[in-house]
Motif scaffolding. Structure first.
Motif, PDB file in Angstrom:
ATOM      1  N   ASP A   1       0.831  -1.203   0.000  1.00  0.00           N
ATOM      2  CA  ASP A   1       0.000   0.000   0.000  1.00  0.00           C
ATOM      3  C   ASP A   1       0.867   1.256   0.000  1.00  0.00           C
ATOM      4  OD1 ASP A   1      -2.286  -1.504   0.026  1.00  0.00           O
ATOM      5  OD2 ASP A   1      -2.590  -1.365   2.194  1.00  0.00           O
ATOM      6  N   ALA A   2       0.687   2.072  -1.046  1.00  0.00           N
ATOM      7  CA  ALA A   2       1.475   3.299  -1.181  1.00  0.00           C
ATOM      8  C   ALA A   2       0.735   4.479  -0.551  1.00  0.00           C
ATOM      9  CB  ALA A   2       1.750   3.586  -2.654  1.00  0.00           C
ATOM     10  N   PRO A   3       1.437   5.389   0.122  1.00  0.00           N
ATOM     11  CA  PRO A   3       0.788   6.576   0.699  1.00  0.00           C
ATOM     12  C   PRO A   3       0.057   7.428  -0.339  1.00  0.00           C
ATOM     13  CG  PRO A   3       2.989   6.308   1.586  1.00  0.00           C
ATOM     14  CD  PRO A   3       2.849   5.300   0.492  1.00  0.00           C
TER      15      PRO A   3
ATOM     16  N   HIS B   1      -3.213   5.988  -0.152  1.00  0.00           N
ATOM     17  CA  HIS B   1      -3.779   5.934   1.201  1.00  0.00           C
ATOM     18  C   HIS B   1      -3.119   7.045   2.036  1.00  0.00           C
ATOM     19  CE1 HIS B   1      -5.476   1.982   0.213  1.00  0.00           C
ATOM     20  NE2 HIS B   1      -4.300   1.720  -0.332  1.00  0.00           N
TER      21      HIS B   1
ATOM     22  N   ARG C   1      -2.214   7.005   5.725  1.00  0.00           N
ATOM     23  CA  ARG C   1      -1.205   6.028   6.153  1.00  0.00           C
ATOM     24  C   ARG C   1       0.219   6.524   5.882  1.00  0.00           C
ATOM     25  NH1 ARG C   1      -3.874   0.523   3.560  1.00  0.00           N
ATOM     26  NH2 ARG C   1      -6.013   0.886   4.319  1.00  0.00           N
ATOM     27  N   TYR C   2       0.346   7.757   5.409  1.00  0.00           N
ATOM     28  CA  TYR C   2       1.675   8.319   5.152  1.00  0.00           C
ATOM     29  C   TYR C   2       2.524   8.206   6.420  1.00  0.00           C
ATOM     30  CZ  TYR C   2       5.326  11.682   4.047  1.00  0.00           C
ATOM     31  OH  TYR C   2       6.547  12.272   3.824  1.00  0.00           O
TER      32      TYR C   2
ATOM     33  N   GLY D   1       3.774   5.502   4.979  1.00  0.00           N
ATOM     34  CA  GLY D   1       3.724   4.148   4.451  1.00  0.00           C
ATOM     35  C   GLY D   1       4.526   3.178   5.299  1.00  0.00           C
TER      36      GLY D   1
ATOM     37  N   ARG E   1       7.415   0.637   6.103  1.00  0.00           N
ATOM     38  CA  ARG E   1       8.814   0.479   5.724  1.00  0.00           C
ATOM     39  C   ARG E   1       9.248  -0.972   5.927  1.00  0.00           C
ATOM     40  NH1 ARG E   1      11.702   6.044   7.835  1.00  0.00           N
ATOM     41  NH2 ARG E   1      10.085   7.445   7.037  1.00  0.00           N
TER      42      ARG E   1
ATOM     43  N   SER F   1       8.095   9.226   2.587  1.00  0.00           N
ATOM     44  CA  SER F   1       7.558   8.082   1.855  1.00  0.00           C
ATOM     45  C   SER F   1       8.534   7.486   0.855  1.00  0.00           C
ATOM     46  CB  SER F   1       6.269   8.484   1.131  1.00  0.00           C
ATOM     47  OG  SER F   1       6.516   9.467   0.154  1.00  0.00           O
TER      48      SER F   1
ATOM     49  N   SER G   1       9.172   4.012   1.547  1.00  0.00           N
ATOM     50  CA  SER G   1       8.092   3.043   1.317  1.00  0.00           C
ATOM     51  C   SER G   1       8.336   2.357  -0.019  1.00  0.00           C
ATOM     52  CB  SER G   1       6.738   3.764   1.285  1.00  0.00           C
ATOM     53  OG  SER G   1       5.753   2.987   0.627  1.00  0.00           O
TER      54      SER G   1
ATOM     55  N   GLN H   1       5.677   3.173  -2.619  1.00  0.00           N
ATOM     56  CA  GLN H   1       5.755   4.539  -3.160  1.00  0.00           C
ATOM     57  C   GLN H   1       6.895   4.641  -4.168  1.00  0.00           C
ATOM     58  OE1 GLN H   1       3.397   6.724  -2.375  1.00  0.00           O
ATOM     59  NE2 GLN H   1       4.214   8.729  -1.814  1.00  0.00           N
TER      60      GLN H   1
END
Length: 245
Positions: free
Chosen positions: A17-19, A22, A25-26, A28, A30, A61, A64, A67
């Motif tokens: 799931d990328a910020p 979403h 959820r930033y 994201g 790690r 991010s 992530s 991301q």
């Protein structure tokens, strides 16, 4: 894909799931350790240093994998990205004084002598570095000063010549004038809204509404960014003097 690698997909590792998709959820999820991001997989990393590539400390991010995968894929870049867990001393993670096009309020490094954080160093080849620079229009890539900022990879080896992206709008302060520390995105946005009637008038009263309005209206994002400065909520990061790439 080789069936033996199915357990190494971002989906299987809980990293898919990328910020950007979403925002609350930033920054994201790690990875739990170093790895090689290769498309949709995070593979074991056989070495930590990568000559010919530029090490960049990721405070938001960019650590992530989901991301990073999106950023590279959008530019047609398919080469793998080494991601190395590191201990970084001398900077902390502050709050960027702008509103992202993806609807969140992103992180930016701030000078903080003596502070140590577990972050990731991403090692970028020239094409990846150009792509990353293009995805960060609100940031300047700066060379972190040694020894004021010390970057140690997970084997204890110190790195020289590391870069980081510093927000050129400045960072938000905590009310005392000191840089605000980045925190859970939902709690952060709720806190920012509670502190400003004008911000609530622009973006609504909840983090969900904030993200929805921010994602849908570039002009509104610009007004919100200007409002941070107008309300004198912005301070310097302590890294503005550093040499820009």
């Amino acid at each position: 894909m080789d069936a033996r690698d199915e357990h190494l997909t971002l989906e299987a590792l809980g990293l898919a799931d990328a910020p950007r998709d979403h925002p609350l959820r930033y920054p994201g999820v790690r990875p739990s350790g170093s790895g090689l991001l290769d498309g949709d997989r995070l593979l074991p990393l056989d070495r930590l240093a990568h000559p010919g590539r530029t090490p960049v400390v990721a405070v938001g991010s960019n650590a992530s994998p989901a991301q990073l995968r999106h950023k590279m894929a959008e530019s047609g870049v398919s080469s793998p990205v080494p991601m190395v867990r590191a201990r970084v001393t001398g900077i902390d993670v502050g709050v960027s004084a702008h509103i992202s096009r993806h609807g969140y309020v992103s992180a930016s490094p701030v000078g903080s002598p003596g502070t140590a954080r577990q972050l990731f160093v991403i090692w970028l080849d020239p094409e990846q570095l150009a792509t990353m620079d293009a995805t960060e229009p609100n940031f300047d890539r700066v060379l972190l000063p040694a020894p004021q900022v010390r970057v140690e990879q997970e084997n204890g080896e110190a790195l020289l010549g590391c870069f980081a992206y510093v927000n050129h709008h400045g960072v938000l302060h905590d009310g005392s004038g000191a840089p605000r520390r980045h925190r859970d995105q939902r709690a952060l946005i709720a806190e920012l809204l509670a502190e400003s009637v004008a911000l609530r008038e622009l973006f609504g009263g909840t983090p969900e509404e904030f993200c929805r309005r921010a994602r849908s209206d570039a002009g509104l994002r610009d007004r919100g960014t200007r409002l941070f400065a107008q309300e004198k909520r912005v301070t310097v990061s302590g890294l503005e003097h550093l040499r820009v790439r």
